[in-house]
Motif scaffolding. Structure first.
Motif, PDB file in Angstrom:
ATOM      1  N   SER A 214      17.265  -9.857  46.989  1.00  0.00           N
ATOM      2  CA  SER A 214      15.832  -9.594  47.109  1.00  0.00           C
ATOM      3  C   SER A 214      15.568  -8.915  48.441  1.00  0.00           C
ATOM      4  O   SER A 214      16.354  -9.023  49.380  1.00  0.00           O
ATOM      5  N   VAL A 215      14.436  -8.202  48.489  1.00  0.00           N
ATOM      6  CA  VAL A 215      14.019  -7.509  49.710  1.00  0.00           C
ATOM      7  C   VAL A 215      12.742  -8.170  50.209  1.00  0.00           C
ATOM      8  O   VAL A 215      11.791  -8.360  49.443  1.00  0.00           O
ATOM      9  N   GLY A 245      11.020  -9.968  44.969  1.00  0.00           N
ATOM     10  CA  GLY A 245      11.373 -11.014  44.031  1.00  0.00           C
ATOM     11  C   GLY A 245      12.875 -11.000  43.790  1.00  0.00           C
ATOM     12  O   GLY A 245      13.598 -10.121  44.254  1.00  0.00           O
ATOM     13  N   VAL A 246      13.345 -11.978  43.054  1.00  0.00           N
ATOM     14  CA  VAL A 246      14.784 -12.110  42.812  1.00  0.00           C
ATOM     15  C   VAL A 246      15.229 -11.095  41.772  1.00  0.00           C
ATOM     16  O   VAL A 246      14.673 -11.035  40.673  1.00  0.00           O
ATOM     17  N   ILE A 247      16.228 -10.296  42.124  1.00  0.00           N
ATOM     18  CA  ILE A 247      16.794  -9.301  41.221  1.00  0.00           C
ATOM     19  C   ILE A 247      18.194  -9.783  40.838  1.00  0.00           C
ATOM     20  O   ILE A 247      19.113  -9.793  41.658  1.00  0.00           O
ATOM     21  N   ARG A 251      26.496 -11.866  38.460  1.00  0.00           N
ATOM     22  CA  ARG A 251      27.764 -12.107  39.158  1.00  0.00           C
ATOM     23  C   ARG A 251      28.580 -10.831  39.310  1.00  0.00           C
ATOM     24  O   ARG A 251      29.761 -10.760  38.975  1.00  0.00           O
ATOM     25  N   ALA A 252      27.937  -9.811  39.813  1.00  0.00           N
ATOM     26  CA  ALA A 252      28.587  -8.515  40.014  1.00  0.00           C
ATOM     27  C   ALA A 252      29.425  -8.536  41.290  1.00  0.00           C
ATOM     28  O   ALA A 252      29.291  -9.410  42.144  1.00  0.00           O
ATOM     29  N   THR A 253      30.297  -7.562  41.428  1.00  0.00           N
ATOM     30  CA  THR A 253      31.058  -7.382  42.665  1.00  0.00           C
ATOM     31  C   THR A 253      30.547  -6.191  43.462  1.00  0.00           C
ATOM     32  O   THR A 253      31.047  -5.918  44.552  1.00  0.00           O
ATOM     33  N   THR A 287      11.757  -6.014  58.001  1.00  0.00           N
ATOM     34  CA  THR A 287      12.256  -5.956  56.624  1.00  0.00           C
ATOM     35  C   THR A 287      13.721  -6.373  56.577  1.00  0.00           C
ATOM     36  O   THR A 287      14.519  -5.969  57.419  1.00  0.00           O
ATOM     37  N   TYR A 288      14.060  -7.202  55.581  1.00  0.00           N
ATOM     38  CA  TYR A 288      15.452  -7.620  55.442  1.00  0.00           C
ATOM     39  C   TYR A 288      15.800  -7.842  53.975  1.00  0.00           C
ATOM     40  O   TYR A 288      14.927  -7.953  53.110  1.00  0.00           O
ATOM     41  N   VAL A 289      17.096  -7.898  53.731  1.00  0.00           N
ATOM     42  CA  VAL A 289      17.615  -8.105  52.384  1.00  0.00           C
ATOM     43  C   VAL A 289      18.327  -9.452  52.345  1.00  0.00           C
ATOM     44  O   VAL A 289      19.109  -9.772  53.251  1.00  0.00           O
ATOM     45  N   VAL A 290      18.046 -10.236  51.327  1.00  0.00           N
ATOM     46  CA  VAL A 290      18.740 -11.504  51.105  1.00  0.00           C
ATOM     47  C   VAL A 290      19.644 -11.344  49.885  1.00  0.00           C
ATOM     48  O   VAL A 290      19.179 -10.924  48.820  1.00  0.00           O
ATOM     49  N   ILE A 291      20.914 -11.661  50.053  1.00  0.00           N
ATOM     50  CA  ILE A 291      21.885 -11.538  48.972  1.00  0.00           C
ATOM     51  C   ILE A 291      22.465 -12.918  48.694  1.00  0.00           C
ATOM     52  O   ILE A 291      22.932 -13.596  49.605  1.00  0.00           O
ATOM     53  N   HIS A 292      22.402 -13.328  47.441  1.00  0.00           N
ATOM     54  CA  HIS A 292      23.002 -14.605  47.052  1.00  0.00           C
ATOM     55  C   HIS A 292      24.282 -14.342  46.267  1.00  0.00           C
ATOM     56  O   HIS A 292      24.363 -13.379  45.498  1.00  0.00           O
TER      57      HIS A 292
END
Length: 786
Positions: A214-215, A245-247, A251-253, A287-292
């Motif tokens: 998400s951004v 929002g959550v994109i 489970r991609a690489t 601004t930041y990006v969150v990666i799960h």
């Protein structure tokens, strides 16, 4: 390990002010988008002086001008036409800031505007709003009002949903004369938005999968007319900000995402390291990006702040093109951009603590880092502190660190950290191997270390049942009352990858590791065909440690060189230095041939020797010299130094008494101490399959020897590899391909400085052998309850 989340930010042009359409007929070449553009300043056109000779102010005039959007060479590859003008507003203001001409049109890029003659005018162009009545009403007659107008988003990604992008431009200091005039300079528009490209991938072989991203902190509005300083339209209220929002990514690489956003100029901070570009150091609303993602079963969150570089800058400017190549690497506690949720991580110490933990490849684990070994209460005589240790007496570590591993750098231990009193680690891709990891205090001193045995073996499922065969238990010579009993034994040496060997490769895999008597930490074994070389091990930074290095001054000391003012000091040194092998120096005053200096029954009193006897949980029934024979030992309980996994311990002295069959192999009249060793060089008495009831030539290389473990000449068979040993005098590898051996927990006898062990060679089998406690022998563990 702090290189665990990396992102590269690149510039797309060599111009000092990149990705900016000047009011000159300039075609901007974007190139290959290999980099992020850093700064997008406002660009000022040259003055358009059309003349005003002989004509007064405010006369009717018709102004023709051509408007164009800045082009890109790779526009065909974009979902949005980034340089196309589809609809256009033109507003002309005189030097007093009053509107003197206005036009809205679609289609053509050539615009004719009815206006009035004036000097020092400013012409504004706003394109692709799709709103014909956007600039209606009296208020727009003031230039100041136009400068205060903002465009507001409905959804976070609205700028990229349309066919074309919002664009604006202006020409300043234009002199307009009466009549019909055509401007010779085209008004070039620049985008109101920045373009952001996220290229996210995972490190090869890391086991990471991306579940979503998400951004955050996307401006919801922006001024039509660019401002020189920070955008005041971005207020602190929630209404001024959007989130993606959550994109989900299944489970991609890898993830590749392009989006457009309004400028968000949050300034710079004094940050020099990429890992410190974190929430704690970032300006508000940057601004930041969150990666799960997942690493095995562990949930991980990466946070990447955007900006013009990897460290100090947090600016996203209009008309900028930012490309972020982000590599998600393994996790480290020192990288604060990585947040790890270890909920559900398998706790290897949940049933009980030990000095050895079994693990599988590519998996996350944890174990208690505050408990020494099995946490057993420890008497002062064998305590590393010199005082009694209560059960589970705590240590207080500050950091976890790799000591060594097999297979190559990060092949066994890929990630390692200390968190909330636990060591957390993730194994690498190698399915069979070993490592030693340690915890240190704030001074960098090792407080304790553990052996991690990566294996697919289920020890209980593969365990074997031994039936002991003690004999010659003369009650006038023995106090133990030994009788035949059943033991549950591992089917392989501690640390071994296989239980059998049929060639040089599998033989080396069956060797396991070497241990000095009473020490908890393993040493690498030798290998078939390796001469005097050991198996390959690597230090914490990936340096190979060959035998020449391990025998050098850094990793090998004589017993006299080791601090030994007390037993506690001597033991504490081995704990602090788990890879230092301690050898006997010929000519030294101490002849105990024990790494624990002065451990001889001949000393008066033999205090140090008695401590050595008990390090692995064994002792003698009576340590007076009037009971000098072997097999008169006993088990007093697993200690904090026992190297076996939870539920297992070093085996008793009589474990292998079934490996020979004769009661009196040396003949009538021989001494009783020969009887109790049950040693023989006669192959007829080897309790082995018929094919191995033989002796071998001295030049022969053997992979090991098989023995019947519960009956004579039949039943279950165990294999003991010819692992050789590490010599307690010179520290070298000896007798690989000849010598099968394994330590017991027991001192040999009341008159010996040696320890009891199994010995089998090409020409002999000795179920109750005796040897220097300095030697490094393999270990095979017994189920503690048996």
């Amino acid at each position: 390990m702090i290189r665990l989340l990396e992102y590269r930010v690149y510039r797309t042009t060599e111009e000092p002010v990149p990705f900016c359409w000047k009011v000159l007929f300039v075609l901007f070449m974007l190139g290959t988008l290999l980099a992020m553009v850093a700064v997008c300043g406002s660009c000022q056109p040259e003055e358009e002086d059309i003349g005003n000779t002989g004509v007064g102010e405010g006369l009717s005039a018709t102004l023709r001008l051509e408007v164009m959007g800045e082009e890109q060479v790779d526009i065909a590859t974009r979902a949005v036409s980034e340089g196309v003008v589809s609809n256009l507003h033109i507003l002309v203001y005189n030097s007093s800031g009053e509107l003197i001409g206005q036009k809205y049109q679609t289609g053509s890029s050539t615009v004719t505007v009815n206006t009035r003659s004036a000097t020092g005018c400013t012409i504004y162009a706003i394109a692709n709003t799709g709103k014909a009545d956007l600039f209606k009403g009296y208020a727009i007659h003031k230039e100041s009002y136009l400068k205060s107008m903002v465009y507001s988003l409905t959804g976070w990604d609205d700028p990229g949903k349309g066919t074309n992008l919002l664009m604006t431009g202006s020409m300043k200091s234009v002199n307009i004369r009466a009549g019909v005039q055509t401007l010779s300079t085209r008004l070039v528009l620049t985008r109101m938005v920045a373009k952001v490209v996220l290229n996210i991938k995972v490190k090869e072989s890391s086991g990471i999968t991306i579940t979503d991203y998400s951004v955050k902190n996307i401006p919801a509005c922006s001024y039509y007319v660019a401002r020189a300083s920070g955008d005041a339209a971005q207020a602190a209220t929630a209404a001024h900000w959007k989130e993606s929002g959550v994109i989900a990514t299944s489970r991609a690489t890898s993830v590749n995402k392009t989006f457009y956003m309004f400028e968000n100029r949050r300034g710079t901070k004094s940050i020099s390291a990429q890992k410190d570009k974190t929430t704690a150091n970032a300006p508000a609303k940057a601004t930041y990006v969150v990666i799960h993602g997942l690493v095995g079963a562990v949930t991980v969150m990466w946070t990447v702040y955007l900006g013009e570089n990897n460290t100090s800058d947090f600016n996203i400017k209009r008309n900028g093109n930012y490309t972020y190549n982000i590599t998600l690497n393994d996790i480290a506690a020192t990288d604060t951009r990585v947040v790890v949720d270890f909920t559900g991580t398998e706790d290897l110490s949940s049933a009980g603590t030990a000095n050895c933990y079994l693990a599988k490849a590519n998996s996350w684990y944890k174990f208690k880092a505050t408990v020494r070994g099995n946490g057993a209460a420890t008497a002062a005589g064998i305590s590393p502190t010199g005082s009694v240790l209560a059960m589970n007496a705590p240590i207080t570590p500050n950091i976890a660190e790799l000591v060594w591993e097999t297979g190559g750098h990060e092949k066994i231990i890929r990630v390692l950290m200390l968190k909330d009193g636990y060591v957390y680690f993730r194994t690498g891709e190698v399915e069979e191997g070993n490592a030693v990891i340690a915890v240190k205090n704030t001074a960098g001193i090792i407080l304790w270390s553990w052996h991690i045995w990566v294996t697919n073996t289920n020890l209980l499922e593969s365990a074997q049942t031994y039936r002991t065969n003690p004999r010659w238990m003369d009650p006038t010579l023995f106090r133990n009352g030994l009788v035949s009993r059943t033991l549950t034994m591992m089917d392989r040496n501690l640390g071994a990858a296989v239980d059998e060997a049929s060639d040089a490769n599998t033989a080396s895999q069956a060797f396991g590791l070497y241990y000095q008597f009473g020490r908890k930490d393993p040493f690498p074994s030798g290998k078939i065909g390796g001469g005097v070389e050991c198996i390959e091990i690597y230090d914490k930074v990936g340096n190979l440690l060959p035998m020449a290095t391990l025998k050098g001054n850094t990793y090998q000391k004589t017993a006299a060189q080791v601090p030994h003012a007390s037993v506690a000091e001597n033991i504490a040194y081995t704990i602090m230095n788990p890879l230092i092998f301690i050898v006997y120096a010929v000519g030294d005053a101490d002849t105990s041939v024990n790494w624990l200096y002065g451990a001889s029954p001949l000393n008066s009193p033999p205090t140090i020797w008695r401590s050595s006897n008990r390090l692995w949980g064994g002792d003698l029934n009576d340590d007076m010299s009037e009971y000098p024979l072997g097999l008169d030992s006993k088990f007093i309980g697993k200690t904090i130094y026992d190297p076996c996994p939870y539920g297992w311990c070093l085996p008793p002295q009589d474990t292998w008494t079934n490996f020979t069959t004769t009661e009196n192999p040396l003949g009538a009249g021989t001494a009783k101490d020969n009887y109790v060793s049950y040693s023989t060089t006669n192959p007829l008495y080897y309790n082995s399959p018929s094919s191995e009831k033989r002796n071998y030539d001295s030049s022969t290389v053997i992979f090991g020897r098989h023995f019947y473990v519960s009956e004579i000449g039949k039943g279950e068979i165990a294999f003991y590899p010819a692992a050789g040993y590490r010599y307690g005098k010179g520290g070298g590898i000896e007798s690989v391909g000849d010598f099968c051996c394994a330590w017991s927990f027991a001192p040999y006898s009341a008159s010996s400085t040696f320890g009891g062990y199994l010995y089998s060679a090409k020409i002999a089998v000795s179920p109750n052998g005796t040897s220097w406690r300095m030697h490094g022998f393999p270990v095979r563990c017994v189920k503690e309850t048996s």
